[in-house]
Design a protein around this motif. Structure first.
Motif, PDB file in Angstrom:
ATOM      1  N   MET A 102       0.870  -1.186   0.000  1.00 39.49           N
ATOM      2  CA  MET A 102       0.000   0.000   0.000  1.00 39.49           C
ATOM      3  C   MET A 102       0.900   1.226   0.000  1.00 39.49           C
ATOM      4  O   MET A 102       1.738   1.364   0.900  1.00 39.49           O
ATOM      5  CB  MET A 102      -0.871   0.027   1.265  1.00 39.49           C
ATOM      6  CG  MET A 102      -2.047  -0.907   1.226  1.00 39.49           C
ATOM      7  SD  MET A 102      -3.163  -0.521  -0.129  1.00 39.49           S
ATOM      8  CE  MET A 102      -3.919   0.999   0.413  1.00 39.49           C
ATOM      9  N   THR A 141      -1.314   4.273   3.588  1.00 34.82           N
ATOM     10  CA  THR A 141      -2.295   3.530   4.395  1.00 34.82           C
ATOM     11  C   THR A 141      -3.427   4.442   4.859  1.00 34.82           C
ATOM     12  O   THR A 141      -4.313   4.005   5.592  1.00 34.82           O
ATOM     13  CB  THR A 141      -1.635   2.879   5.630  1.00 34.82           C
ATOM     14  OG1 THR A 141      -1.089   3.910   6.443  1.00 34.82           O
ATOM     15  CG2 THR A 141      -0.569   1.883   5.254  1.00 34.82           C
ATOM     16  N   PRO A 191      -5.535  -2.863  -2.758  1.00 39.30           N
ATOM     17  CA  PRO A 191      -4.068  -2.883  -2.639  1.00 39.30           C
ATOM     18  C   PRO A 191      -3.411  -2.310  -3.895  1.00 39.30           C
ATOM     19  O   PRO A 191      -3.917  -2.493  -4.996  1.00 39.30           O
ATOM     20  CB  PRO A 191      -3.747  -4.380  -2.516  1.00 39.30           C
ATOM     21  CG  PRO A 191      -5.001  -5.026  -2.074  1.00 39.30           C
ATOM     22  CD  PRO A 191      -6.124  -4.201  -2.620  1.00 39.30           C
ATOM     23  N   ASP A 192      -2.278  -1.618  -3.706  1.00 36.20           N
ATOM     24  CA  ASP A 192      -1.542  -1.080  -4.855  1.00 36.20           C
ATOM     25  C   ASP A 192      -0.710  -2.155  -5.531  1.00 36.20           C
ATOM     26  O   ASP A 192      -0.398  -2.062  -6.713  1.00 36.20           O
ATOM     27  CB  ASP A 192      -0.599   0.038  -4.387  1.00 36.20           C
ATOM     28  CG  ASP A 192      -1.369   1.273  -3.948  1.00 36.20           C
ATOM     29  OD1 ASP A 192      -2.312   1.647  -4.670  1.00 36.20           O
ATOM     30  OD2 ASP A 192      -1.046   1.825  -2.881  1.00 36.20           O
TER      31      ASP A 192
END
Ligand SMILES: Cc1cc2nc3c(=O)[nH]c(=O)nc-3n(C[C@H](O)[C@H](O)[C@H](O)COP(=O)(O)OP(=O)(O)OC[C@H]3O[C@@H](n4cnc5c(N)ncnc54)[C@H](O)[C@@H]3O)c2cc1C
Length: 454
Positions: free
Chosen positions: A308, A311, A392-393
């Motif tokens: 991430m 956050t 999520p990245d």
């Protein structure tokens, strides 16, 4: 003699590299033969989208002096990084939330993780008789000395975190020898812990600690520094069809490379591969005898690295959280590596390691990548509490078919067989995680010991 190498090591994982490193330091000539096109074995640090993450082990424990000594010997090429204070906070999932494992007396009394009955029962632990069954399982031992809620909410997740295993099947004296000896030598865990804390320690003893370690920048920096010190020319990658045979007073090692078949002679051969690989490498060993080694079961694990970049204010200042089997989740646990080690995520970001499978839920490791991703994203929202509109990245899935060996009842027979074979075939050393422990610290200790004995 041409094509002759005094010592050949099979496998360029942590065991093989540590053994070779110490042998080279003692002036011995060594050749490592590795099947993969990279060194490191289960250890692999990757970089993607600004995240640095592990696909195999995330952290080790500085539980033997040999760990500190290895990093000291490799410095400055590789730097030991011990985890931030956050690593002392360990979480357990119970009744829909993560709770902190007690770290002291007061929190031990007030924690909702353990029942009041077992909290009172623990007062009697020093007075309970010690066990007499040498093959007692970890769960049996913990139930006898501590109580059911300790088994369900401390021992079970602890065993998931280390072995991805089943406490009912792991035999304490093989799987957790320090715990077994605490009871056998002192009669009680509490008495033993107090007595051990009072025992005088040498400077060297003090190098072994409870600290959690990685290498600065990731564990691949440790294996890379080992390989550089050994000399990359002494490590042969991408070898296939490797077999060894005893011939008169030496060993013949046959293998293939993209350039064709090669034959070498060696005085000693050290295998560091997992149990399932040994039959193909050692075809001269009787099948029934070999079965006693290959009977070793391995937990299958899928590890998913999640990144991430921001956050958004959620804080994860802990080592991570473990999930007791009773809670019926599809995860063994989630680690928060970027909370413990530097440079693993962008400044406001975080990396997580999700663990799926293990002995109790091996079927989950058969899921497709999409199926694995669905579990991870679901728990990313439910357990880590990211809002529903946040994704999520970065997601990276690593599958391990033979992740962690399970030191169960068959271990006694396996260890006897290994010893018999090593005595019958001088110069053959069967090392790796088939014996002497499953952790990185155990691998470093074994490699150091073997090199010292040669
Ligand atoms: C997902 C996961 C998480 C883990 N987490 C932790 C943790 O948190 N803490 C911890 O301390 N430990 C952890 N471990 C355990 C740790 O990774 C191992 O103890 C250690 O890395 C094993 O090193 P090794 O050299 O013994 O074996 P390996 O790393 O398996 O090395 C063996 C080598 O042999 C090679 N090989 C296999 N077959 C052949 C062949 N036929 N010919 C030539 N070469 C061959 C392999 O390619 C490999 O490179 C974890 C392991 C996994 C998989």
């Amino acid at each position: 003699m041409q094509n002759s190498h005094p010592i050949i090591i099979i496998g360029a994982g942590l065991t093989g590299l540590t053994t070779a490193f110490h042998l080279v330091k003692r002036g011995k000539k060594v050749l490592i033969l590795e099947k993969n096109d990279r060194i490191g074995g289960q250890i692999q640090t990757l970089q993607k989208d600004g995240f640095v993450f592990e696909t195999g082990p995330n952290t080790g424990s500085v539980s033997h002096p040999e760990v500190t000594e290895l990093f000291t010997a490799l410095s400055p090429a590789c730097e030991l990084e011990t985890a931030d204070e956050s690593a002392k906070r360990r979480l357990i999932w119970k009744d829909g939330r993560f709770l902190e494992l007690p770290g002291g007396l007061l929190s031990g009394i007030t924690t909702p993780i353990i029942t009041w009955k077992d909290k009172f029962r623990i007062l009697g632990e020093p007075f309970r008789p010690k066990g007499t069954n040498p093959d007692e399982s970890v769960a049996e031992l913990a139930l006898r000395r501590l109580g059911k809620s300790y088994v369900d909410y401390c021992v079970d997740p602890f065993i998931s975190g280390i072995y991805a295993g089943d406490p009912e099947r792991l035999v304490t004296r093989y799987a957790l020898p320090k715990l077994y000896n605490l009871e056998q030598n002192y009669g009680s865990f509490i008495k033993g812990t107090i007595a051990k804390a009072k025992e005088p320690k040498t400077e060297r003893d003090r190098l072994a600690t409870k600290k959690v370690f990685s290498a600065r920048g990731g564990l691949s920096n440790l294996t890379a520094a080992l390989a550089d010190a050994i000399g990359r020319e002494n490590i042969l990658l991408s070898v296939s069809s490797l077999t060894i045979q005893p011939v008169e007073n030496h060993w013949q090692v046959i293998y293939s490379t993209p350039e064709g078949e090669k034959r070498l002679q060696a005085e000693k051969v050290i295998t560091t591969v997992g149990a399932s690989v040994l039959p193909e490498i050692l075809p001269f060993i009787d099948r029934m005898e070999m079965d006693k080694i290959t009977g070793l079961r391995y937990a299958q694990i899928v590890q998913v690295a999640v990144g991430m970049k921001n956050t958004q204010g959620l804080r994860f200042n802990a080592f991570g959280g473990l999930i007791p089997s009773r809670e019926k989740k599809d995860l063994l646990g989630i680690l928060f590596p970027a909370a413990c080690f530097s440079g693993r995520a962008p400044e406001k970001g975080m990396t997580f390691s999700f663990f799926i499978g293990g002995v109790k839920a091996g079927q989950l490791t058969e899921l497709s990548d999409k199926g694995i991703e669905n579990i991870v994203v679901r728990e990313f929202h439910e357990m880590l509490r990211f809002p529903a509109n946040v994704e999520p990245d970065m997601i990276y899935i690593a599958r391990h078919a033979h992740a962690i060996p399970q030191y169960e009842k068959s271990t006694g027979e396996r260890l006897e067989t290994i010893e018999k074979l090593q005595n019958r075939y001088p110069g053959l050393i069967l090392a790796g995680n088939i014996r002497n422990g499953i952790s990185m610290a155990d691998r470093i200790l074994q490699g150091t010991t073997i090199a010292g004995e040669i």
